[in-house]
Motif scaffolding. Sequence first.
Motif, mmCIF file in Angstrom:
data_model
loop_
_atom_site.group_PDB
_atom_site.id
_atom_site.type_symbol
_atom_site.label_atom_id
_atom_site.label_comp_id
_atom_site.label_asym_id
_atom_site.label_seq_id
_atom_site.Cartn_x
_atom_site.Cartn_y
_atom_site.Cartn_z
ATOM 1 N N LEU A 1 0.845 -1.187 0.000
ATOM 2 C CA LEU A 1 0.000 0.000 0.000
ATOM 3 C C LEU A 1 0.884 1.242 0.000
ATOM 4 C CD1 LEU A 1 -2.710 -1.145 2.568
ATOM 5 C CD2 LEU A 1 -2.804 -1.231 0.067
ATOM 6 N N VAL A 2 0.429 2.275 -0.693
ATOM 7 C CA VAL A 2 1.241 3.468 -0.933
ATOM 8 C C VAL A 2 0.639 4.661 -0.204
ATOM 9 C CG1 VAL A 2 2.183 4.997 -2.705
ATOM 10 C CG2 VAL A 2 1.892 2.555 -3.198
ATOM 11 N N GLN B 1 -2.596 10.743 1.748
ATOM 12 C CA GLN B 1 -3.489 9.921 0.932
ATOM 13 C C GLN B 1 -2.912 8.510 0.821
ATOM 14 O OE1 GLN B 1 -5.810 11.520 -2.374
ATOM 15 N NE2 GLN B 1 -4.368 13.241 -2.464
ATOM 16 N N LYS B 2 -3.819 7.537 0.842
ATOM 17 C CA LYS B 2 -3.430 6.128 0.820
ATOM 18 C C LYS B 2 -4.009 5.461 -0.425
ATOM 19 C CE LYS B 2 -3.807 2.057 3.901
ATOM 20 N NZ LYS B 2 -4.328 1.624 5.228
ATOM 21 N N SER C 1 -7.990 5.852 1.081
ATOM 22 C CA SER C 1 -8.441 6.722 2.164
ATOM 23 C C SER C 1 -7.530 7.929 2.253
ATOM 24 C CB SER C 1 -8.453 5.964 3.499
ATOM 25 O OG SER C 1 -7.142 5.560 3.874
ATOM 26 N N LYS C 2 -7.872 8.833 3.170
ATOM 27 C CA LYS C 2 -7.058 10.031 3.410
ATOM 28 C C LYS C 2 -7.277 10.475 4.843
ATOM 29 C CE LYS C 2 -10.770 13.004 1.727
ATOM 30 N NZ LYS C 2 -11.233 13.925 0.669
ATOM 31 N N TRP C 3 -6.350 11.247 5.370
ATOM 32 C CA TRP C 3 -6.559 11.884 6.666
ATOM 33 C C TRP C 3 -5.734 13.156 6.751
ATOM 34 C CZ3 TRP C 3 -3.419 7.428 6.647
ATOM 35 C CH2 TRP C 3 -2.135 7.552 7.200
ATOM 36 N N GLY C 4 -6.193 14.058 7.631
ATOM 37 C CA GLY C 4 -5.495 15.308 7.868
ATOM 38 C C GLY C 4 -6.157 16.493 7.198
ATOM 39 N N ALA D 1 -2.340 2.840 10.814
ATOM 40 C CA ALA D 1 -2.311 2.734 9.354
ATOM 41 C C ALA D 1 -3.574 3.279 8.707
ATOM 42 C CB ALA D 1 -2.101 1.275 8.936
ATOM 43 N N ASP D 2 -4.638 3.446 9.498
ATOM 44 C CA ASP D 2 -5.891 4.006 8.993
ATOM 45 C C ASP D 2 -6.017 5.495 9.284
ATOM 46 O OD1 ASP D 2 -6.788 1.555 7.953
ATOM 47 O OD2 ASP D 2 -7.512 0.940 9.926
#
Length: 326
Positions: A208-209, A220-221, A230-233, A271-272
């Motif tokens: 996974l990148v 971004q994942k 997914s994404k966060w922040g 990781a999520d």
Amino acid sequence: MDSRIVTFFVLAVVFSSSMILNGAISVYGADQYSFVRKWGSYGAVAGKFSQPIEIAIDSKGYLYVTDLTAVTHDVQKFTKNGTYVTSWGFLGFGPGRFTNPAGLTVDSSDHVYVTDNGNPDNGIQKFTDNGTYITGWGTVGLQPGAFINPSGIGVDSSGNVYVNDFGENNRVQKFDSNGDFVMQWGTVGRNDGQFMNPTDILVDPQGLVYVVDSGNDRIQKFDGNGKFISKWGDSGRGDGQFDRPGGIAIDSSGFIYVSDIGNNRVQKFTADGQFVTKWGSSGSGDGQFNGPMGLTVDPSGYVYVVDIGNKRVQVFAPSNQTTVNP
């Protein structure tokens, strides 16, 4: 220096706008990190830095640091204690030379990959762990396989190489182990799968990148073929927020670490993307930062952080470690 290159590295040097956090090392929750040691200072000789930018660790525990504006000693190799081992690279074009060495990663065979902004023939260079040149690829341009500003770089377990292309291209490019172009994804923007100046990239053991989308203050994942997961922040100074995220790393348990340049801190996530803890503040004392950028984690959980403005590397120990690593 080309103006495009200057634009990329403004992220790492506009420290005057950084917001000060209270306390030398701010830690939250059960996970806490304490300062262990530091090494490096300003200078043009071995073991010193002009503008250190990225760090990576190999299977034997040796650490490699790229120095963005060095004339010589562009890539330096150290022990975990910060003892200088060797270095390679000097200003120029061609194999083993650099204009602006930036991104850095080490594969499972301890081959060292370096991105070089402004190099017209070798945007990516691959070396042995002692600096012997192996191969290089990537011209300057907009077409597949070319770069405007190659920045972060990562390698998966099959040897595929992923490179952020910062600036005008705003994309991720994937190459096979020989440097042949495979695919690309990303355009400029703020939607899922789009980027605003991606700085660093991480490939986890599952392939996974994770992309540091610095201009959008988020992570971004993706899967290995560029499918958004997914994404966060978002922008800010609260838990899980960023002010120009810079570098990214992963530990042996799968936790993700992100350097937060404008907030002068490091944040740790699952990781999520669930926030775990953070530490750091603005300054030059132990545990403080003046623009944290590259970071890496060793098998024991020690975190190594490039502190650009203070021209040094700092090492932090997790709370479950009671002894200083050798």
